[in-house]
Scaffold this motif. Structure first.
Motif, PDB file in Angstrom:
ATOM      1  N   THR A 104       9.885 -18.442 -10.083  1.00  0.00           N
ATOM      2  CA  THR A 104       9.523 -18.040 -11.435  1.00  0.00           C
ATOM      3  C   THR A 104      10.470 -16.930 -11.867  1.00  0.00           C
ATOM      4  O   THR A 104      11.214 -16.378 -11.065  1.00  0.00           O
ATOM      5  N   ALA A 105      10.447 -16.631 -13.151  1.00  0.00           N
ATOM      6  CA  ALA A 105      11.180 -15.475 -13.673  1.00  0.00           C
ATOM      7  C   ALA A 105      10.162 -14.550 -14.341  1.00  0.00           C
ATOM      8  O   ALA A 105       9.534 -14.942 -15.320  1.00  0.00           O
ATOM      9  N   PRO A 106       9.975 -13.339 -13.816  1.00  0.00           N
ATOM     10  CA  PRO A 106      10.608 -12.835 -12.596  1.00  0.00           C
ATOM     11  C   PRO A 106       9.977 -13.465 -11.357  1.00  0.00           C
ATOM     12  O   PRO A 106       8.911 -14.066 -11.433  1.00  0.00           O
ATOM     13  N   THR A 107      10.644 -13.282 -10.215  1.00  0.00           N
ATOM     14  CA  THR A 107      10.068 -13.746  -8.959  1.00  0.00           C
ATOM     15  C   THR A 107       8.738 -13.045  -8.702  1.00  0.00           C
ATOM     16  O   THR A 107       8.471 -11.969  -9.241  1.00  0.00           O
ATOM     17  N   LEU A 108       7.913 -13.669  -7.879  1.00  0.00           N
ATOM     18  CA  LEU A 108       6.619 -13.066  -7.563  1.00  0.00           C
ATOM     19  C   LEU A 108       6.784 -11.786  -6.754  1.00  0.00           C
ATOM     20  O   LEU A 108       5.939 -10.893  -6.805  1.00  0.00           O
ATOM     21  N   TRP A 109       7.893 -11.668  -6.022  1.00  0.00           N
ATOM     22  CA  TRP A 109       8.073 -10.536  -5.125  1.00  0.00           C
ATOM     23  C   TRP A 109       8.616  -9.306  -5.864  1.00  0.00           C
ATOM     24  O   TRP A 109       9.364  -9.426  -6.821  1.00  0.00           O
ATOM     25  N   TYR A 110       8.221  -8.127  -5.364  1.00  0.00           N
ATOM     26  CA  TYR A 110       8.661  -6.849  -5.918  1.00  0.00           C
ATOM     27  C   TYR A 110       8.956  -5.939  -4.732  1.00  0.00           C
ATOM     28  O   TYR A 110       8.077  -5.656  -3.913  1.00  0.00           O
ATOM     29  N   LEU A 111      10.199  -5.512  -4.618  1.00  0.00           N
ATOM     30  CA  LEU A 111      10.615  -4.678  -3.493  1.00  0.00           C
ATOM     31  C   LEU A 111      10.166  -3.234  -3.712  1.00  0.00           C
ATOM     32  O   LEU A 111      10.286  -2.712  -4.815  1.00  0.00           O
ATOM     33  N   ALA A 112       9.675  -2.603  -2.661  1.00  0.00           N
ATOM     34  CA  ALA A 112       9.195  -1.221  -2.789  1.00  0.00           C
ATOM     35  C   ALA A 112       9.179  -0.542  -1.431  1.00  0.00           C
ATOM     36  O   ALA A 112       9.077  -1.188  -0.385  1.00  0.00           O
ATOM     37  N   ARG A 113       9.279   0.789  -1.491  1.00  0.00           N
ATOM     38  CA  ARG A 113       9.134   1.635  -0.296  1.00  0.00           C
ATOM     39  C   ARG A 113       8.022   2.643  -0.544  1.00  0.00           C
ATOM     40  O   ARG A 113       7.979   3.297  -1.601  1.00  0.00           O
ATOM     41  N   LEU A 114       7.113   2.795   0.400  1.00  0.00           N
ATOM     42  CA  LEU A 114       6.002   3.736   0.305  1.00  0.00           C
ATOM     43  C   LEU A 114       6.101   4.728   1.453  1.00  0.00           C
ATOM     44  O   LEU A 114       6.242   4.343   2.615  1.00  0.00           O
ATOM     45  N   GLU A 115       6.011   6.012   1.138  1.00  0.00           N
ATOM     46  CA  GLU A 115       5.984   7.045   2.175  1.00  0.00           C
ATOM     47  C   GLU A 115       4.530   7.421   2.418  1.00  0.00           C
ATOM     48  O   GLU A 115       3.939   8.230   1.691  1.00  0.00           O
ATOM     49  N   LEU A 116       3.915   6.803   3.438  1.00  0.00           N
ATOM     50  CA  LEU A 116       2.510   7.020   3.759  1.00  0.00           C
ATOM     51  C   LEU A 116       2.368   8.077   4.841  1.00  0.00           C
ATOM     52  O   LEU A 116       3.347   8.475   5.475  1.00  0.00           O
ATOM     53  N   GLN A 117       1.149   8.518   5.086  1.00  0.00           N
ATOM     54  CA  GLN A 117       0.909   9.510   6.131  1.00  0.00           C
ATOM     55  C   GLN A 117       1.268   8.962   7.511  1.00  0.00           C
ATOM     56  O   GLN A 117       1.651   9.709   8.405  1.00  0.00           O
ATOM     57  N   SER A 118       1.173   7.647   7.656  1.00  0.00           N
ATOM     58  CA  SER A 118       1.536   7.025   8.929  1.00  0.00           C
ATOM     59  C   SER A 118       3.039   6.785   9.038  1.00  0.00           C
ATOM     60  O   SER A 118       3.520   6.345  10.085  1.00  0.00           O
ATOM     61  N   GLY A 119       3.791   7.078   7.978  1.00  0.00           N
ATOM     62  CA  GLY A 119       5.234   6.886   7.973  1.00  0.00           C
ATOM     63  C   GLY A 119       5.669   5.991   6.828  1.00  0.00           C
ATOM     64  O   GLY A 119       4.853   5.413   6.104  1.00  0.00           O
ATOM     65  N   GLY A 120       6.958   5.848   6.659  1.00  0.00           N
ATOM     66  CA  GLY A 120       7.476   5.041   5.574  1.00  0.00           C
ATOM     67  C   GLY A 120       7.380   3.561   5.885  1.00  0.00           C
ATOM     68  O   GLY A 120       7.561   3.116   7.024  1.00  0.00           O
ATOM     69  N   VAL A 121       7.077   2.759   4.857  1.00  0.00           N
ATOM     70  CA  VAL A 121       7.097   1.294   4.949  1.00  0.00           C
ATOM     71  C   VAL A 121       7.896   0.779   3.768  1.00  0.00           C
ATOM     72  O   VAL A 121       7.865   1.351   2.670  1.00  0.00           O
ATOM     73  N   ILE A 122       8.620  -0.313   3.976  1.00  0.00           N
ATOM     74  CA  ILE A 122       9.470  -0.861   2.933  1.00  0.00           C
ATOM     75  C   ILE A 122       9.511  -2.372   3.070  1.00  0.00           C
ATOM     76  O   ILE A 122       9.467  -2.901   4.186  1.00  0.00           O
ATOM     77  N   GLY A 123       9.556  -3.062   1.938  1.00  0.00           N
ATOM     78  CA  GLY A 123       9.608  -4.516   1.985  1.00  0.00           C
ATOM     79  C   GLY A 123       9.142  -5.135   0.700  1.00  0.00           C
ATOM     80  O   GLY A 123       9.333  -4.581  -0.388  1.00  0.00           O
ATOM     81  N   ALA A 124       8.501  -6.294   0.815  1.00  0.00           N
ATOM     82  CA  ALA A 124       8.115  -7.097  -0.340  1.00  0.00           C
ATOM     83  C   ALA A 124       6.639  -6.910  -0.656  1.00  0.00           C
ATOM     84  O   ALA A 124       5.782  -7.089   0.211  1.00  0.00           O
ATOM     85  N   THR A 125       6.360  -6.542  -1.895  1.00  0.00           N
ATOM     86  CA  THR A 125       4.990  -6.476  -2.398  1.00  0.00           C
ATOM     87  C   THR A 125       4.805  -7.566  -3.440  1.00  0.00           C
ATOM     88  O   THR A 125       5.770  -8.168  -3.910  1.00  0.00           O
ATOM     89  N   ILE A 126       3.559  -7.831  -3.805  1.00  0.00           N
ATOM     90  CA  ILE A 126       3.237  -8.692  -4.949  1.00  0.00           C
ATOM     91  C   ILE A 126       2.539  -7.814  -5.970  1.00  0.00           C
ATOM     92  O   ILE A 126       1.520  -7.186  -5.656  1.00  0.00           O
ATOM     93  N   PRO A 127       3.080  -7.699  -7.192  1.00  0.00           N
ATOM     94  CA  PRO A 127       2.430  -6.867  -8.204  1.00  0.00           C
ATOM     95  C   PRO A 127       0.969  -7.271  -8.397  1.00  0.00           C
ATOM     96  O   PRO A 127       0.652  -8.438  -8.610  1.00  0.00           O
ATOM     97  N   GLY A 128       0.111  -6.271  -8.282  1.00  0.00           N
ATOM     98  CA  GLY A 128      -1.325  -6.507  -8.336  1.00  0.00           C
ATOM     99  C   GLY A 128      -2.009  -6.144  -7.036  1.00  0.00           C
ATOM    100  O   GLY A 128      -3.226  -5.987  -6.997  1.00  0.00           O
ATOM    101  N   MET A 129      -1.215  -5.970  -5.960  1.00  0.00           N
ATOM    102  CA  MET A 129      -1.786  -5.622  -4.652  1.00  0.00           C
ATOM    103  C   MET A 129      -1.056  -4.421  -4.065  1.00  0.00           C
ATOM    104  O   MET A 129       0.178  -4.366  -4.106  1.00  0.00           O
ATOM    105  N   PRO A 130      -1.781  -3.477  -3.488  1.00  0.00           N
ATOM    106  CA  PRO A 130      -1.150  -2.247  -2.972  1.00  0.00           C
ATOM    107  C   PRO A 130      -0.712  -2.352  -1.515  1.00  0.00           C
ATOM    108  O   PRO A 130      -0.996  -1.464  -0.705  1.00  0.00           O
ATOM    109  N   VAL A 131      -0.034  -3.433  -1.144  1.00  0.00           N
ATOM    110  CA  VAL A 131       0.389  -3.604   0.242  1.00  0.00           C
ATOM    111  C   VAL A 131       1.809  -4.166   0.302  1.00  0.00           C
ATOM    112  O   VAL A 131       2.229  -4.910  -0.580  1.00  0.00           O
ATOM    113  N   VAL A 132       2.527  -3.768   1.350  1.00  0.00           N
ATOM    114  CA  VAL A 132       3.803  -4.402   1.684  1.00  0.00           C
ATOM    115  C   VAL A 132       3.459  -5.592   2.571  1.00  0.00           C
ATOM    116  O   VAL A 132       3.061  -5.427   3.721  1.00  0.00           O
ATOM    117  N   LEU A 133       3.607  -6.796   2.032  1.00  0.00           N
ATOM    118  CA  LEU A 133       3.179  -7.992   2.746  1.00  0.00           C
ATOM    119  C   LEU A 133       4.174  -8.419   3.813  1.00  0.00           C
ATOM    120  O   LEU A 133       3.791  -8.990   4.835  1.00  0.00           O
TER     121      LEU A 133
END
Length: 819
Positions: free
Chosen positions: A287-316
């Protein structure tokens, strides 16, 4: 005459000026919704300052004092870039598309209401742990904070689409994020359609021929299934093709697009640099745009980075400093279709093992734009919701006096998949990640893992517990009133396939068969791949040790094992036979095609004619083999079935009988069918691409269709919002580009790896990733398609957790602070 000319010139000039003014005003209003990435905001609901640093690819790196504020900022960033996409996903899950699109989407809304996934999401909210509920609430507050800014400051209604359709944006709720997970489960499940198809085909074909056209994965031992007509008496054969919504807005995908992905991992012993390696490219519809959204989160457990889906607060799919995780569709058989007998004396009751029981019934009203509301009656049985015969063509397998119902793990009202995904982001080791997967319910996935010391594979998602005496083993619709056919809860998590620290040091999955266990611990009878896995095995065996580059090479590989295997079979008696035919004749064209195919190595390169000839030929072969037996039902097989063609041309279990045209007196051979099919294919390609066979290009037919699901069909606008790209690969290559299958453009690339990532734990910040379009959903943004050309060329961008690297070339820093 001169006077008329002057007035016409003035009129034309005036129209041009008015047109330019209209364009200027349109651009002004549409561009109002483009976010300023360097703007600061004072907002309610946030406890401490947060920074959203967008690097030069517009990937947000989010830094906050606590996790809740980081999730808040992710919701804010998602809404800035993808608000329309998010609201569409929510409307789809709620069954409320018709409020915007009118009668066009009533059937879609009706089926989604019957699945009731949004109400199930609301009920699942209480099942999440406290940390997940906090994250969901914070994320929703962040989304709503941006919606508040849009409403307060007239920011172009939030997205250009809202000028053309409803601009009413309801506040985001925590349950909305849970509903999107269930919507993803719907898009990745195909067993309902497969059961209907197998039942219908069993009414048309004897068992031996059914095993040809719907083959089991090679190596699977399956006892003969009962005849469907004896299992559910009263059904009649039907030759009508199965009907499903083909609307771009529909979340219901045909079984050919039910889900596919690649992932592979290498242990330190098989890595040149001594660190684990992990690669992943999950496949979904383009689709345009693609379903995926790249993001990096600096959490208390450490940084995570990768593909998210807009609408959900997780790096899948992504990595942290210590762990990488990848997803592929497991093809778990998590759906069973039941035929329920309705009480002839009281149609509000259905038969159970213990006698008649009342349906659970309630009404639901679908509001339809520019039309009268539609009221439907929702009915549920112990097995699941009742589905109407008009959907999935269930009427063709449901006898009079009966209805069909569906059991599905995603119908759980205590679905803790979001909690599982949250815990996965915090995991540091493969053991911790496997433990987090126990709470995942649906959609079932294969989780490929790599930490700094080793690799692991774990299937997540609940496995239905079926009775060993189940009449159809879940492969055909079965009587819902027989106790042995009903589910008996779910199997323990320890029964899910798991591999840790493999001796070979390499793990991989291409949706291939993962286990060979007897029913009911079998996982599935239907798998998503029999071809790509062969190429992957070959590539892994060519190297003693692997590198990030060799994993990228495998991810971008376009050699078709299917083409290499089938061409020698179907062309065996056609190659290098007879005298050279005169130029310009069909015979000469056929000879020329065979000559270039004989020298081809099976690479599905966009610049070559051979992939186009091969795919057109195989489609024509398959159609000639099945059209006379199946009639219109042949349209159900939109893609080449390599195992079927292999069985026919090797005459496995007498399958060569398919080559004989039953309506004709002579007995046709498979060689004759192959020759006639090649002529069919070359004639069609000549009409489409001209007579010069050397000028044909696979990429002209195999364009990736990143189309806007709403504006992509609007004349003129579609040229601005759709992203089309010539691409290599095909249905059965590791760089998979699943073709559309249906006419008039059967080879369009509509489904593939919209996200690619390769993680190297010898040097984690050398990891790379890419998405298929861009980060923004705004067609006027330069980030709408900025990553698309990199993706097409097989290039990547850095996947670094280094904050200084993100800031070094930032396109903007958004600062959020408490109001």
């Amino acid at each position: 005459m001169m006077l008329i000319f002057r007035w016409l010139l003035r009129l034309f000039s005036g129209l041009v000026v008015l047109g330019l003014l209209a364009l200027m005003f349109s651009y002004y209003f549409l561009s109002r919704s483009l976010p300023d990435y360097s703007e600061d905001f004072a907002l309610p609901g946030i406890t401490a300052p947060v920074e959203i640093v967008r690097n030069n690819a517009n990937v947000p790196h989010i830094f906050g004092a606590n996790d809740a504020d980081v999730f808040y900022a992710l919701g804010f960033a998602h809404a800035q870039d993808r608000l329309w996409q998010m609201t569409m996903l929510r409307r789809t899950a709620q069954g409320r598309l018709s409020e915007v699109f009118g009668e066009r989407t009533v059937k879609i809304d009706e089926l989604l209401r019957r699945f009731d996934i949004y109400n199930l999401a609301i009920r699942s909210l209480d099942a999440q742990d406290a940390a997940t509920r906090t994250a969901l609430e914070a994320y929703a507050n962040g989304v709503n904070a941006w919606i508040g800014q849009v409403n307060a400051d007239a920011r172009g209604r939030g997205a250009p689409e809202f000028f053309l359709f409803s601009n009413e944006i309801a506040v985001w709720q925590p349950a909305d994020s849970l509903a999107i997970i269930k919507l993803m489960a719907l898009q990745l499940s195909s067993h309902l359609e497969s059961e209907v198809l197998r039942a219908r085909m069993s009414l048309l074909l004897p068992d031996t021929r059914l095993r040809d056209i719907l083959p089991d994965d090679p190596g699977t031992g399956v006892t003969t299934l009962p005849d469907y007509a004896s299992l559910v008496p009263g059904v009649r054969p039907s030759f009508e093709p199965l009907r499903m919504a083909e609307d771009p807005l529909s979340p219901f995908h045909r079984r050919a697009f039910a889900g596919a992905s690649n992932s592979w991992a290498a242990a330190p012993t098989r890595s040149a640099a001594g660190g684990t390696l992990l690669a992943n490219d999950p496949h979904l519809g383009f689709t345009a745009p693609t379903l995926w959204y790249l993001a990096r989160l600096e959490l208390q457990s450490g940084g995570v980075i990768g593909a998210t889906i807009p609408g959900m607060p997780v790096v899948l799919a992504g990595r942290s400093e210590d762990l990488g995780w990848a997803l592929t569709s497991s093809y778990l058989d998590d759906q069973d279709l039941y035929i329920e007998e309705v009480n002839p004396a009281n149609t509000e009751e259905y038969r159970t093992p213990d006698g008649w029981k009342a349906f659970e019934t309630r009404r639901s009203i679908i509001t339809v734009k520019d039309a009268e509301p539609v009221t439907i009656t929702l009915r549920w049985t112990d097995n699941g919701p009742v589905l109407p015969g008009s959907h999935y063509d269930l009427a063709s397998v449901t006898p009079p006096g009966h209805v069909a119902s569906l059991a599905w793990t995603a119908f759980s009202p205590a679905d803790t998949s979001m909690t599982s995904a949250m815990r996965l982001m915090a995991a540091k080791t493969t053991d911790q990640a496997i433990a987090a997967g126990e709470l995942f319910v649906a959609p079932s996935q294969n989780l490929m893992l790599a930490d700094r010391g080793g690799i692991a594979f774990q299937m997540i998602g609940q496995m239905p517990a079926r009775d060993a005496a189940h009449q159809s083993q879940g492969r055909l619709p079965s009587p819902g009133w027989i106790a042995a056919n009903r589910w008996q809860g779910t199997l323990p998590y320890t029964d899910n396939p798991r591999v840790q620290a493999p001796e070979t040091g390499i793990l991989g999955n291409t949706n291939n068969k993962t286990v060979d266990r007897p029913f009911p611990q079998h996982v599935s009878f239907d798998w998503g791949d029999t071809q790509r896995i062969q190429r992957w095995l070959g590539l892994m065996k060519t190297r003693e040790v692997h590198t990030r580059e060799s994993f990228i090479e495998a991810q971008l590989d376009t050699v078709s094992v299917m083409a290499r295997g089938l061409l020698p079979l179907i062309a065996a008696d056609l190659w290098f036979t007879g005298e050279a035919a005169p130029d310009g004749t069909p015979e000469r064209l056929r000879q020329r095609a065979l000559e270039i195919l004989a020298e081809w190595n099976g690479e599905m390169n966009e610049h070559l004619p051979e992939p186009l000839i091969t795919m057109a030929w195989l489609r024509a072969v398959q159609d000639r083999l099945i059209r006379d037996e199946l009639g219109p039902m042949a349209d159900e097989f939109t893609h080449v079935e390599p195992v079927f063609i292999d069985r026919v041309f090797r005459n496995t279990d007498g399958a060569a009988v398919w080559c004989d045209i039953i309506q004709s007196s002579p007995v046709e051979t498979c060689t004759e069918i192959a020759r006639l099919a090649l002529d069919d294919a070359l004639l069609a390609l000549t009409e489409r691409y001209g007579p010069n066979i050397e000028s044909w290009r696979w990429g002209d037919a195999h364009q990736a269709t990143h189309d806007h699901p709403v504006l992509g069909e609007v004349p003129l606008l579609r040229y601005f919002v759709n992203i089309r790209q010539s691409t290599s690969g095909g249905d059965d290559t590791l760089m998979r580009g699943r073709t559309k299958g249906s006419l008039p453009d059967p080879f369009l690339n509509v489904h593939g790896g919209g996200y690619r990532g390769v993680y190297d734990f010898a040097d984690p910040d050398s990891s790379v990733f890419i998405s298929a379009t861009g980060q923004s959903g705004h067609p006027l943004s330069r980030y709408y398609d900025n990553l698309g050309e990199l993706w097409r060329r097989g290039e990547y961008i850095p996947m670094s957790l280094d904050p200084e690297l993100a800031r070094a070339a930032a396109v903007g820093i958004t600062r959020l602070s408490p109001e």
